[in-house]
Design a protein around this motif. Structure first.
Motif, PDB file in Angstrom:
ATOM      1  N   LEU A 109       0.820  -1.206   0.000  1.00 60.88           N
ATOM      2  CA  LEU A 109       0.000   0.000   0.000  1.00 60.88           C
ATOM      3  C   LEU A 109       0.857   1.260   0.000  1.00 60.88           C
ATOM      4  N   HIS A 110       1.986   1.206   0.713  1.00 59.05           N
ATOM      5  CA  HIS A 110       2.868   2.374   0.763  1.00 59.05           C
ATOM      6  C   HIS A 110       3.460   2.682  -0.613  1.00 59.05           C
ATOM      7  N   ARG A 111       3.829   1.663  -1.348  1.00 56.90           N
ATOM      8  CA  ARG A 111       4.395   1.884  -2.685  1.00 56.90           C
ATOM      9  C   ARG A 111       3.343   2.383  -3.663  1.00 56.90           C
ATOM     10  N   GLY A 112       2.101   1.949  -3.497  1.00 64.94           N
ATOM     11  CA  GLY A 112       1.021   2.437  -4.343  1.00 64.94           C
ATOM     12  C   GLY A 112       1.063   1.952  -5.772  1.00 64.94           C
ATOM     13  N   VAL A 113       1.726   0.836  -6.017  1.00 62.02           N
ATOM     14  CA  VAL A 113       1.834   0.290  -7.372  1.00 62.02           C
ATOM     15  C   VAL A 113       0.837  -0.860  -7.525  1.00 62.02           C
ATOM     16  N   PRO A 114      -0.054  -0.820  -8.516  1.00 62.04           N
ATOM     17  CA  PRO A 114      -1.039  -1.899  -8.691  1.00 62.04           C
ATOM     18  C   PRO A 114      -0.386  -3.156  -9.277  1.00 62.04           C
ATOM     19  N   VAL A 115       0.317  -3.880  -8.429  1.00 56.56           N
ATOM     20  CA  VAL A 115       1.130  -4.995  -8.894  1.00 56.56           C
ATOM     21  C   VAL A 115       0.276  -6.148  -9.436  1.00 56.56           C
ATOM     22  N   TYR A 116      -0.937  -6.299  -8.945  1.00 56.63           N
ATOM     23  CA  TYR A 116      -1.783  -7.387  -9.422  1.00 56.63           C
ATOM     24  C   TYR A 116      -2.179  -7.143 -10.883  1.00 56.63           C
ATOM     25  N   ARG A 117      -2.663  -5.959 -11.169  1.00 59.02           N
ATOM     26  CA  ARG A 117      -3.032  -5.658 -12.548  1.00 59.02           C
ATOM     27  C   ARG A 117      -1.801  -5.686 -13.448  1.00 59.02           C
ATOM     28  N   GLN A 118      -0.698  -5.114 -13.002  1.00 54.07           N
ATOM     29  CA  GLN A 118       0.508  -5.115 -13.824  1.00 54.07           C
ATOM     30  C   GLN A 118       0.976  -6.524 -14.129  1.00 54.07           C
ATOM     31  N   THR A 119       0.887  -7.402 -13.132  1.00 55.63           N
ATOM     32  CA  THR A 119       1.288  -8.798 -13.352  1.00 55.63           C
ATOM     33  C   THR A 119       0.358  -9.467 -14.360  1.00 55.63           C
ATOM     34  N   MET A 120      -0.940  -9.242 -14.229  1.00 53.96           N
ATOM     35  CA  MET A 120      -1.903  -9.855 -15.152  1.00 53.96           C
ATOM     36  C   MET A 120      -1.746  -9.307 -16.565  1.00 53.96           C
ATOM     37  N   GLU A 121      -1.280  -8.084 -16.709  1.00 52.88           N
ATOM     38  CA  GLU A 121      -1.020  -7.529 -18.039  1.00 52.88           C
ATOM     39  C   GLU A 121       0.273  -8.071 -18.637  1.00 52.88           C
ATOM     40  N   ARG A 122       1.152  -8.586 -17.784  1.00 52.74           N
ATOM     41  CA  ARG A 122       2.444  -9.084 -18.241  1.00 52.74           C
ATOM     42  C   ARG A 122       2.427 -10.571 -18.573  1.00 52.74           C
ATOM     43  N   GLU A 123       1.646 -11.363 -17.813  1.00 55.34           N
ATOM     44  CA  GLU A 123       1.621 -12.808 -18.022  1.00 55.34           C
ATOM     45  C   GLU A 123       0.284 -13.367 -17.559  1.00 55.34           C
ATOM     46  N   PRO A 124      -0.121 -14.517 -18.076  1.00 54.05           N
ATOM     47  CA  PRO A 124      -1.381 -15.126 -17.624  1.00 54.05           C
ATOM     48  C   PRO A 124      -1.272 -15.582 -16.170  1.00 54.05           C
TER      49      PRO A 124
END
Length: 558
Positions: free
Chosen positions: A418-433
């Motif tokens: 939360l502190h970093r504020g980066v949507p890592v879940y969406r970014q991961t799903m956009e990068r790989e299945p």
């Protein structure tokens, strides 16, 4: 120089004499009994989330995946387990046996260290008090660094206290003290214990400059040992840069969030620990009075106070889940030997032993013995569903043969996210299945039920919109298509999808129930054509459950 130790009266407590209610035979027999009980718990106690996480690290280490160098060295003792038949739960159980043997070392060293301050029987009862504590019975064999680093640190303290600190003793203490932080960086939390013993030994050696040089030599050997072991361990990890960078990140994170002021985050665990460890808790409460009243030098009292001080860690240290007590309570038990010695004129060893065992047995009897079988079923189901590894999200790496792509959702984990504020879940799903989601933690379950407290809104939205319940705690990528005209639907998990419940039209093409549709990442126009029945698109080529799982039955917080 020979170090004086407390001893029994001539002939007292040395022989095995069950007619003597204050004989050391009683606590020895109780220790043997509880070790047998604990050995049975190795096979029946539910695997907690942290063991899943550490087995995931073990699997990564054995298969050459990226791994940080800190707090992973102990896993090298168990890399051979990964090649054995069975699933992750079976392998964790095997590794627990090795961890249980580490606890044997800890018990022996508690006794050896306590004998420096009290008589033999009191030292044995104090050792029993450690083992009879509920959290020790349940987690003393856990697959994590605590059992091993505790054994190493208590051995270092025992050698530091009991040896003459010739060159062999100096070398031994330095090697053990330097090796321990490679097992767990929280080895630094034993600093008060080492400081107290150092003061005691310095006083015994006459507070001379020559004695101080011995301590300087121990420190130099410890630093060199840590540096050499870190370099060797890092060099054998793949890739090396990730191993070093990950370790630096872990150390920085721990340093910045290790301590707190205020209400303990794990207050519930602390209360439960007190209630399931009333024997040792009582001795802890009595210890300051016993230390103050005991005969002996001021230096001995300072050393005992240093050993007792880790008892306050739950009130200032962040990560004090139940398994932490295995680490924390070992030096505390040594200090509590003075409580035992103080109380024994009024309460003989046999009575203390009976009380400690009486408090411990209900913990063992009440232990959950069914969850581990459900966890094994879940592991077997996931292995069967995904013979080829896939990316997935969960709390603590419940499916280590696959690729976990999100941070562990402990307070440290989600606060950093939360502190970093980066949507890592969406970014991961956009990068790989990422076709698999296992919501095996209350944070994930709350998000799926509509709470955004621990997730960035963008991540919570894509997780809720792109996964469907499939089989108990197993969720697969998928979409529910409501009846009506075609609508634009974003597919973030590309791959084969099975049409279920109703026919659909996808980008103008009809697909019947049971059809396999290959969908690319991006927007598609989809309509359900089953009258009033919603359709589901479920990721995979007609994947069907082999074993019906219950959501709650596989979930254990600790």
């Amino acid at each position: 120089m020979k170090v004086a130790t407390a001893s029994d009266s001539p002939g007292r407590n040395r022989a095995i004499d069950f007619r003597n209610p204050d004989n050391g035979a009683w606590p020895i027999m109780a220790i043997a009994l509880l070790l047998i009980v604990q050995f049975a718990l190795i096979f029946t106690h539910a695997v907690n989330w942290d063991e899943s996480y550490h087995y995931g690290q073990l699997y990564d280490l054995a298969t050459g995946q990226p791994l940080g160098a800190l707090q992973t060295l102990y896993l090298r003792a168990y890399t051979w387990i990964v090649a054995l038949p069975g699933n992750a739960i079976d392998h964790v159980v095997i590794a627990r046996i090795g961890q249980w043997l580490c606890e044997w070392v800890t018990l022996a060293m508690i006794f050896v260290l306590a004998r420096r301050f009290v008589d033999r029987t009191s030292a044995i009862v104090a050792t029993l008090a450690y083992l009879a504590t509920g959290y020790i019975l349940q987690h003393g064999f856990a697959l994590r660094a605590d059992p091993m680093v505790t054994a190493v640190l208590i051995a270092a303290l025992a050698l530091f206290t009991r040896s003459t600190l010739g060159w062999r003793g100096i070398l031994g203490v330095g090697l053990l003290a330097g090796f321990a932080p490679m097992l767990s960086i929280k080895a630094v939390l034993y600093a008060p214990a080492f400081a107290g013993i150092a003061w005691l030994r310095w006083c015994e050696f006459g507070r001379t400059g020559k004695a101080a040089l011995r301590f300087v030599a121990i420190g130099a050997i410890a630093i060199a040992t840590f540096a050499i072991v870190f370099a060797l361990h890092s060099a054998m990890l793949a890739p090396k840069v990730a191993a070093v960078d990950g370790s630096i990140g872990l150390a920085n994170s721990a340093a910045s969030r290790m301590f707190f002021i205020g209400r303990p985050n794990n207050l519930g665990s602390l209360i439960q620990g007190i209630l399931t460890g009333l024997g040792l808790t009582s001795l802890v409460v009595a210890a300051p009075f016993a230390i103050a009243k005991r005969a002996g030098s001021r230096a001995e009292k300072i050393a005992l106070a240093g050993l007792l001080l880790p008892a306050v860690l739950p009130f200032v240290y962040e990560n004090t889940a139940p398994y932490f007590y295995v680490f924390m309570l070992a030096p505390v038990a040594v200090a509590c030997a003075t409580s035992v010695a103080w109380l024994r004129p009024k309460i003989p060893a046999m009575v203390m032993t009976a009380l400690l065992v009486a408090l411990a047995i209900p913990v063992a009897i009440g232990d959950n013995r069914t969850t581990i079988d459900n966890q094994r079923r879940l592991a077997t189901e996931l292995d069967a569903m995904f013979p080829a590894p896939v990316a997935y999200f969960d709390h603590a790496d419940v499916a280590p043969r696959n690729f976990k792509r999100n941070p562990m959702l402990t307070p440290w984990g989600y606060r950093g996210y939360l502190h970093r504020g980066v949507p890592v879940y969406r970014q991961t799903m956009e990068r790989e299945p990422v076709p698999l989601l296992v919501p095996n933690w209350w944070v994930l379950r709350g998000m799926l039920n509509g709470s955004d407290e621990f997730f960035l809104p963008e991540d919570a939205k894509v997780l809720r919109e792109n996964y469907l319940p499939f089989n108990g705690p197993i969720w697969l990528a998928g979409k529910t298509i409501a009846p009506g005209p075609a609508k634009a639907v974003e597919i973030l998990v590309p791959g084969p999808y099975t049409v279920r419940d109703a026919n659909v039209v996808i980008d103008g093409v009809n697909h019947a129930i049971g059809a396999i549709v290959l969908l690319n990442r991006g927007e598609h126009r989809i309509a359900a054509t089953g009258g009033g029945t919603p359709a589901r698109l479920v990721w995979g080529n007609r994947i069907e459950p082999r074993d019906r799982l219950d959501f709650q039955a596989t979930w254990v917080p600790f």
